[in-house]
Design a protein around this motif. Structure first.
Motif: not given
Length: 124
Positions: A57-59, A96-99, A108-109, A112-116
């Motif tokens: 989960p996002l920290p 990484q903050i995508e948008a 993006t984590y 694992l390359g997973q978006r949250q």
């Protein structure tokens, strides 16, 4: 009769040479369990593969945001730190903050390359 006597003498000599503690010669045929249990049921299916790894989960806790022109700065809390971040930045080499929009931030984590997504609370 001589042959029978000779055969009997040979047998007695053979038996006299065999002792009680001698082991019998090994059997040339492999031992088989004649009474083993056998089932006609098909074998159980293999266990399912483990689920793919998931991002934790996002920290981050959303504290607020500030808009300046087209750029939105996010104020986030992570444990005992306060972060001010923008789209395109990387946090600790992990996220990484995508948008960033006024109502949603997409991360993006990286391992694992997973978006949250983190919903942003805006004032009514």
């Amino acid at each position: 009769m001589k042959q029978q006597a000779f055969a009997l003498a040979a047998l007695l000599a053979f038996l006299a040479g065999a002792r009680a503690d001698d082991e019998p010669p090994p059997c040339p045929v492999a031992a088989v369990d004649l009474f083993r249990t056998q089932s006609w049921e098909p074998p159980p299916p293999p266990p399912p593969p483990p689920p793919p790894p998931q991002a934790p989960p996002l920290p981050f806790v959303y504290l607020g945001q500030m808009e300046s022109g087209k750029s939105i700065s996010l104020f986030l809390a992570q444990q005992q730190r306060t972060l001010i971040v923008h789209a395109g930045e990387t946090i600790d080499g992990t996220y990484q903050i995508e948008a960033v929009t006024p109502s949603l931030a997409t991360f993006t984590y990286l391992p694992l390359g997973q978006r949250q997504q983190l919903p942003l609370r805006t004032a009514p």
